[in-house]
Design a protein around this motif. Sequence first.
Motif, short mmCIF file in Angstrom:
data_model
loop_
_atom_site.label_atom_id
_atom_site.label_comp_id
_atom_site.label_asym_id
_atom_site.label_seq_id
_atom_site.Cartn_x
_atom_site.Cartn_y
_atom_site.Cartn_z
N UNK A 83 0.83 -1.21 0.00
CA UNK A 83 0.00 0.00 0.00
C UNK A 83 0.86 1.26 0.00
N UNK A 84 2.02 1.21 0.66
CA UNK A 84 2.93 2.35 0.65
C UNK A 84 3.33 2.72 -0.77
N UNK A 85 3.49 1.73 -1.62
CA UNK A 85 3.87 1.95 -3.01
C UNK A 85 2.64 2.28 -3.85
N UNK A 86 1.54 1.57 -3.63
CA UNK A 86 0.32 1.77 -4.41
C UNK A 86 -0.21 3.20 -4.30
N UNK A 87 0.00 3.84 -3.17
CA UNK A 87 -0.55 5.19 -2.99
C UNK A 87 0.09 6.22 -3.91
N UNK A 88 1.19 5.87 -4.55
CA UNK A 88 1.83 6.78 -5.51
C UNK A 88 1.09 6.82 -6.84
N UNK A 89 0.14 5.92 -7.03
CA UNK A 89 -0.71 5.95 -8.21
C UNK A 89 0.04 5.86 -9.52
N UNK A 90 -0.35 6.69 -10.47
CA UNK A 90 0.19 6.65 -11.83
C UNK A 90 1.71 6.80 -11.86
N UNK A 91 2.28 7.51 -10.91
CA UNK A 91 3.72 7.75 -10.90
C UNK A 91 4.53 6.46 -10.80
N UNK A 92 3.99 5.45 -10.16
CA UNK A 92 4.73 4.20 -9.97
C UNK A 92 4.40 3.14 -11.03
#
Length: 171
Positions: A83-92
């Motif tokens: 979730x820490x990574x997923x919250x970056x959305x389109x950027x990741x």
Amino acid sequence: MQTTNRIFALTFARMFIAFFVLLSMSAGCGAGEIPKEHQSFFSLPATQQHKELAKYPLERQVDIYVFAVTWFRPSAYGLGFSDDIAKHGQAVVPILLDRFKTAPKDSHKQAILHVFRDMVKFHHDFRDDKDTMDLLKQVVGSMKGSFSEEESERLLKEILTEPKKERARVP
């Protein structure tokens, strides 16, 4: 009497083997030492790791997450970083797609699918991007016969069937 001793010896041997199998399964991590590039991060208390993860570039965050999920047992240890990574959305998304293409093992691809699932569930609905969806389907389809196949198919189904949310967009 001899039969009783033999039964006792066999039972003891089975218990002894079972004990060592369980001991090795609960050892807490994969074979060998944690690679040097990850040692400082994983030496931190778990409560501090999430704060520290946010300080790293997205590429490094993804690398740490995939390592944690595929190295430590139980693998759920690293899923908290998803979730820490997923919250970056389109950027990741481009980073995750690149990792999909270069992942050496299906277990690494499965870890990345967890991030995509968390992303669409809580943060960013990328499903209108045909190229991304095609790659996810292709990757999961290529896992036929692997240990990760069933879980990856479940994750893809969750991604495909998650109801659309109006406010699930992140810049």
